[in-house]
Design an enzyme around this catalytic site. Structure first.
Site, mmCIF file in Angstrom:
data_model
loop_
_atom_site.group_PDB
_atom_site.id
_atom_site.type_symbol
_atom_site.label_atom_id
_atom_site.label_comp_id
_atom_site.label_asym_id
_atom_site.label_seq_id
_atom_site.Cartn_x
_atom_site.Cartn_y
_atom_site.Cartn_z
ATOM 1 N N GLU B 66 0.808 -1.215 0.000
ATOM 2 C CA GLU B 66 0.000 0.000 0.000
ATOM 3 C C GLU B 66 0.846 1.272 0.000
ATOM 4 O OE1 GLU B 66 -0.577 -2.658 1.789
ATOM 5 O OE2 GLU B 66 -2.680 -3.242 1.583
ATOM 6 N N PHE B 128 -10.998 -8.024 14.292
ATOM 7 C CA PHE B 128 -9.970 -8.480 13.345
ATOM 8 C C PHE B 128 -9.688 -7.366 12.334
ATOM 9 C CE2 PHE B 128 -8.880 -10.593 9.270
ATOM 10 C CZ PHE B 128 -7.607 -10.991 9.644
ATOM 11 N N GLN B 129 -8.426 -7.067 12.156
ATOM 12 C CA GLN B 129 -7.957 -6.014 11.247
ATOM 13 C C GLN B 129 -8.565 -4.653 11.560
ATOM 14 O OE1 GLN B 129 -8.178 -7.562 7.182
ATOM 15 N NE2 GLN B 129 -6.067 -8.272 7.469
ATOM 16 N N LYS B 178 -17.303 -1.229 6.726
ATOM 17 C CA LYS B 178 -17.858 -2.150 5.731
ATOM 18 C C LYS B 178 -19.386 -2.052 5.641
ATOM 19 C CE LYS B 178 -17.160 -6.897 4.241
ATOM 20 N NZ LYS B 178 -16.450 -8.171 4.533
ATOM 21 N N MET B 490 24.324 8.548 1.870
ATOM 22 C CA MET B 490 24.236 9.835 2.556
ATOM 23 C C MET B 490 24.637 9.699 4.021
ATOM 24 S SD MET B 490 23.833 12.965 2.357
ATOM 25 C CE MET B 490 22.875 13.677 1.033
#
Ligand SMILES: Cc1ncc(C[n+]2csc(CCOP(=O)(O)OP(=O)(O)O)c2C)c(N)n1
Lengths: 190, 583
Positions: B66, B128-129, B178, B490
């Protein structure tokens, strides 16, 4: 110079607004001494009164950063404007019979009210400016303060002025033009 | 800024007709003129993907991670000026977006994120999640929403796009439970958005513009410091005209590269930690600094008191909170760079006489000669600066250059000839390693006809390497030129200069990227000898387009090379090292 500034903000009365404002203060390292939130005359909005410590540059940023939040409708720093300030405290104080009358007398001097009487304790309600509230608390301390609850300060501008009616640079409801607001906060280099 | 809606939308449902929240979302995205979405599906966002599938006209790019979606949306936005859109599921999907959102907010890039959330009834139950995505993303978005009812959706979506692209642009997130996606709604898509607490100001106040002109006219050593805001406001033309009319020297910040032609006689290049010596000197000695669309961050100013001790500042910014944030400002002008620079231009045209700044220009010329950008060539190894210069030579004027974060980013900023706005994509504010490849993919999808080259570091590339699969899957012909110094260069440079060569955990020994690329189905080639460099880049540019595939050039360079000039951290800018000190 560091000062304690009363900041008044009208914010949308929606969930998450308080978290957003508190988060912004924490993230930017601004110092809130007290925060009071409650409904206003219009159910769509809440008024937040924040006591913020800092110098002029910090306070300018506080006002600007608050104004930046989408849910904040108006912000004002009332430090230099005439205003009325109140705080309310409930003090549960240890009050054995021998000392009870002395405590009640003290409360009377501060125009505080006895709102609960128990076998060992009294609850005293006091309101006023923060100095007065603090003074009574100090007077009661030697008796033994069992519990203390304070609301934090709430503030309204005196007279015709609307409390959070300025300092939001883009708001159409503003009292002054945005640049005038800026000019008051402008610092000339060297 | 104008709305980017392309013609009237063709809604799948008549406004106000009954449809699910997810369907209303798709309808709203189309009404906003969205063409492409970047994301990964998952439980909580499935109804949205299902609606997307059934509607069928919006392009969706499946990403490898993502974070890649967020940077692709960001790259798309930087190239087009229109909000890029990303989708992710609840919990881990959404938290993976956070780096991308933080990258976008630091650089004021308009993106809109739609994240699935667990059903409203489960919120707060550690379902969940479940993650508190609204809370987590508050500090990295301009604004965010957690929707509770499908009826809120059309309005919230229109607000999100409005907020993302107007005023000071930035990321906006909508967290969509949802059950809200599944619930029916008849709420119509609003045509106009009005937010009581959000009224960005575009025109500058005439009185302030007048003051700025007066100050400018009385200046003896003026400089313009132009940032990324000039690009966001599409104000490059006004900037060029103003600079040319008055012969004002222009310094372009890292984010502002391309806002003014860097090869223009009046350009002084980039300021700050790795800026040109002459830009640093000019800012230090100027008596008037016209700052436009820059937030004067610490990498530009260094030690604040020693940045521009004699300068009076005029500061133009659409975000009032940026004015006076780091330095005191003489003339603040709140508003959009385009109309304000236009007004300054108009005002200056009315001047009877032009101020005589020839002595100042002579001084600037002397500094230019004294501190040229440069490096020592070596015959047997490729130098990173040469990679940038070759890329510069081979690309056309329309090309887009993208970078990772590190030394290669600074060399790209120093040695590439930036002539146009929206042609340089880099994570300036957050400094996000891994930004390069996905941003390049987003850019190429936004502008398929433009060449897109990402100059990347071997460390940065590894952080989002999985997006090679995305570029192959959708046949996105971007060229990645890895400036491979086998180390986190760097940081190694700092260890060399300030930590007595204690190279703590900066040696990388990355895998052979040419072979990795081939395994992904991309084209890859290793480049080792200086004489191979140009042919390899020509091959990459040609073959990527011919085969419609990404190409990875793994270019081995001298790991000891350092970026100069450099201002040692904590020191005044004028103490910059030129590299000739024998450090
Ligand atoms: C995500 C992330 N992690 C760590 C850093 C700190 N950091 C800045 S530059 C750098 C090294 C970059 O190495 P590389 O991509 O190989 O580029 P080089 O400097 O060698 O050109 C690191 C680790 C960062 N900017 N971003």
């Amino acid at each position: 110079m560091e000062h304690l500034h009363p900041i008044s903000a009208i914010v949308l009365n929606e969930s998450g607004v308080l978290a957003r404002i508190a988060g912004m203060f924490a993230r930017r390292g601004f110092n809130i001494e007290s925060l009071a939130v409650g409904p206003t005359e219009d159910a769509r909005y809440s008024r937040m009164t924040l006591m913020v410590r800092g110098g002029d540059r910090i306070l300018e940023q506080v006002v600007k950063q608050l104004s930046r939040l989408i849910e904040v409708i108006k912000v004002s720093d009332l430090a230099t404007d005439p205003h009325v300030e109140r705080e309310l405290a409930l003090v549960k104080v240890h009050a054995p019979p021998a000392q009870r009358s002395e405590i009640i007398e003290l409360a009377g001097i501060f125009r505080a009210k006895i709102v609960d009487v128990g076998r060992k304790n009294l609850i005293i309600e006091v309101s006023g400016d923060s100095g007065k509230v603090r003074a009574l608390i100090e007077m009661l301390r030697p008796f033994g303060i069992v519990e203390l609850a304070r609301t934090g300060r709430i503030i309204l501008a005196r007279g015709q002025q609307v409390t959070a009616g300025r300092s939001r640079p883009e708001a159409p409801q503003r009292r002054r033009s945005p640049e005038e607001t800026e000019i008051t906060t402008e610092v000339i280099v060297k | 800024m104008s709305t980017q809606t392309k013609g009237p939308p063709r809604p799948t449902h008549l406004a106000g007709q009954r449809r699910s929240g997810a369907e209303a979302l798709i309808e709203g995205l189309k009404a906003q003129g969205v063409e492409v979405l970047f994301g990964v599906t998952g439980g909580a966002i499935m109804p949205v993907y299902d609606a997307l599938y059934r509607e069928g006209s919006l392009r969706h790019i499946i990403v490898g991670h993502e974070q890649g979606a967020a940077h692709m949306a960001d790259g798309y936005a930087r190239v087009t000026g229109r909000p890029g859109v990303m989708l992710a599921t609840s919990g881990p999907g959404a938290t993976n977006l956070v780096t991308g959102l933080a990258t976008a907010i630091m650089d004021s890039i308009p993106v809109v994120a739609i994240t699935g959330q667990v059903p409203t009834g489960l919120i707060g139950n550690d379902a969940f999640q479940e993650a508190d995505v609204r809370g987590i993303t508050m500090p990295v978005t301009k604004h965010n929403y957690l929707l509770r009812r499908a009826d809120e959706l059309p309005c919230a979506l229109a607000e999100a796009f409005h907020l993302a692209r107007s005023g000071r642009p930035g990321p906006v997130l909508i967290d969509l439970p949802k059950d809200v996606s599944n619930a029916p709604t008849t709420a119509p898509c609003p045509r106009q958005v009005s937010l009581e607490g959000y009224k960005p100001r575009y025109e500058g106040h005439p009185q302030q513009i007048h003051k700025a002109l007066k100050l400018l006219k009385s200046a003896e050593r003026p400089v313009i410091l132009a940032g990324g805001g000039v690009i966001l406001a599409e104000a490059s033309e006004e900037l060029r005209q103003l600079a040319e009319l008055l012969r004002l020297p222009v310094v372009s910040t890292l984010m502002g590269l391309g806002n003014f032609p860097i090869d223009h006689l009046l350009s002084l290049g980039m300021p700050g930690m790795h800026g040109t010596g002459y830009a640093i000197k000019a800012l230090y000695h100027c008596d008037l600094m016209l700052c436009v669309g820059t937030r004067l961050d610490d990498r530009i100013t260094g030690v604040l008191d020693e940045f521009a001790p004699w300068a009076k500042l005029i500061h133009i910014d659409v975000d009032p909170s940026e004015i006076g944030k780091t330095l005191p400002v003489c003339v603040p002008i709140v508003g959009d760079a385009k109309p304000i620079l236009g007004a300054l231009l108009q005002g200056a045209r009315g001047w009877e006489s032009q101020p005589d700044w020839s002595a100042w220009h002579q001084q600037l010329e002397a500094w230019r000669r004294e501190y040229p950008l440069g490096y020592q060539e070596k015959s047997d190894t490729i130098l990173p600066q040469q990679v940038v210069q070759e890329v510069d030579r081979l690309l056309d004027d329309e090309a887009i250059l993208v970078s990772g974060v590190g030394q290669h980013q600074m060399w790209a900023a120093q040695y590439y000839t930036f002539r146009r706005p929206r042609s340089w994509l880099t994570s300036g504010g957050l400094g996000t390693m891994g930004y390069g490849l996905p941003a390049a993919i987003g850019a190429k999808l936004a502008a398929p006809q433009r060449q897109v080259v990402c100059i990347d570091g071997d460390g940065s590339f590894l952080m989002t390497i999985q997006e090679l699969a995305t570029a192959v899957r959708y046949r996105v012909p971007v060229v990645v030129a890895i400036v491979n110094n086998r180390c986190l260069g760097m940081v190694r440079q700092w260890q060399h200069l300030f930590f007595e060569d204690r190279f703590a955990e900066t040696k990388l020994e990355p895998p052979p990227y040419d072979q990795v690329a081939q395994a992904f189905g991309a084209l890859g080639r290793r480049v080792q000898r200086p004489e191979e460099l140009r042919p390899a880049l020509q091959w990459a540019l040609r073959e990527s387009e011919a085969q419609q595939l990404p190409v990875v050039l793994d270019i081995l360079v001298d790991p000891a090379e350092c970026v100069y000039p450099m201002v040692p951290a904590g020191q005044p800018n004028v103490n910059f090292l030129t590299g000739a000190e024998g450090a």
